[in-house]
Design a protein around this motif. Structure first.
Motif, PDB file in Angstrom:
ATOM      1  N   TYR A 241    -104.202  44.401  19.167  1.00  0.00           N
ATOM      2  CA  TYR A 241    -103.486  45.669  19.348  1.00  0.00           C
ATOM      3  C   TYR A 241    -102.149  45.698  18.606  1.00  0.00           C
ATOM      4  O   TYR A 241    -101.517  44.671  18.413  1.00  0.00           O
ATOM      5  N   ASP A 242    -101.726  46.912  18.259  1.00  0.00           N
ATOM      6  CA  ASP A 242    -100.387  47.142  17.709  1.00  0.00           C
ATOM      7  C   ASP A 242     -99.558  47.896  18.747  1.00  0.00           C
ATOM      8  O   ASP A 242    -100.098  48.462  19.687  1.00  0.00           O
ATOM      9  N   SER A 243     -98.232  47.924  18.496  1.00  0.00           N
ATOM     10  CA  SER A 243     -97.280  48.736  19.292  1.00  0.00           C
ATOM     11  C   SER A 243     -97.408  48.539  20.792  1.00  0.00           C
ATOM     12  O   SER A 243     -97.753  49.505  21.475  1.00  0.00           O
ATOM     13  N   PRO A 244     -97.077  47.425  21.355  1.00  0.00           N
ATOM     14  CA  PRO A 244     -96.723  46.164  20.706  1.00  0.00           C
ATOM     15  C   PRO A 244     -97.964  45.338  20.364  1.00  0.00           C
ATOM     16  O   PRO A 244     -99.033  45.556  20.927  1.00  0.00           O
ATOM     17  N   LYS A 245     -97.768  44.402  19.427  1.00  0.00           N
ATOM     18  CA  LYS A 245     -98.836  43.462  19.050  1.00  0.00           C
ATOM     19  C   LYS A 245     -99.248  42.687  20.292  1.00  0.00           C
ATOM     20  O   LYS A 245     -98.416  42.199  21.034  1.00  0.00           O
TER      21      LYS A 245
ATOM     22  N   SER B  80     -99.936  53.964  23.708  1.00  0.00           N
ATOM     23  CA  SER B  80     -98.881  53.872  22.693  1.00  0.00           C
ATOM     24  C   SER B  80     -99.417  54.229  21.307  1.00  0.00           C
ATOM     25  O   SER B  80     -98.653  54.618  20.433  1.00  0.00           O
ATOM     26  N   VAL B  81    -100.731  54.072  21.117  1.00  0.00           N
ATOM     27  CA  VAL B  81    -101.347  54.486  19.846  1.00  0.00           C
ATOM     28  C   VAL B  81    -102.480  55.466  20.204  1.00  0.00           C
ATOM     29  O   VAL B  81    -103.644  55.086  20.304  1.00  0.00           O
TER      30      VAL B  81
END
Ligand code: COA
Length: 147
Positions: A132-136, A25-26
């Motif tokens: 993590y981001d995107s999602p957290k 996602s990232v």
């Protein structure tokens, strides 16, 4: 078709960039991938079949410590043992480099990857909250002791 495991090269970068987009996602940028290519601090191997890269794994190492930065297998080629072949090769390289342990982070919800690592003796050693981001999401920290 036979699976070839070999060092990543500069001319793999376009395909690696494409695979990052398919798998994460990232996604890492081309520049980030370029910085991971094999050198005195990095192991980066790809799995190739019929001329097509279907998976890759990268590890950074400093002194006797290894850190797996990225593992991915093309969604269309999963569950055929490619991830396992990549981790096996990586650990072989880590032993040849005389590393004491290899560590990594993985999303807490990433059951496929956690199962893959556990199969190689990686054990959970900690948690990084909201890593993590995107999602957290929390990161599970896993380590395999080599010696
Ligand atoms: C994790 C990943 C690399 C596994 O690649 P793969 O080539 O499909 O894995 P393999 O076929 O070698 O599987 C090896 C073992 O891992 C585990 N595993 C793999 N996929 C699994 C799934 N969907 N569910 C449960 N376990 C799974 C199993 O133990 C499997 O052994 P088995 O097939 O004998 O049961 C792949 O799913 C992927 O690219 N995911 C997206 C990117 C990612 O999350 N990378 C990790 C970031 S830390």
């Amino acid at each position: 078709m036979a699976l070839l495991i070999r060092d990543a090269r500069e001319d793999d970068l376009t395909r690696l960039e494409e695979m990052e987009g398919l798998c994460f996602s990232v996604p890492w940028t081309r520049q980030m991938l370029h910085s991971q290519l094999p050198d005195g601090q990095h192991v980066f191997v790809v799995a190739e079949e019929g001329g097509q890269v279907l998976g890759y794994v990268g590890m950074m190492f400093v002194l006797d410590e290894g850190y797996i930065a990225n593992v991915a297998v093309d969604p269309a080629a999963r569950r055929r043992g490619i991830g396992r072949a990549l981790i096996a090769e990586l650990l072989k390289r880590a032993k040849a480099l005389d590393l004491s342990f290899v560590t990594l982070e993985v999303r807490e919800s990433n059951a496929p990857a956690i199962a893959l690592y556990a199969g190689f003796g990686f054990v959970p050693v900690g948690l990084r909250k909201n890593y993590y981001d995107s999602p957290k999401e929390n990161a599970l920290l896993m380590t395999s002791i080599l010696k």
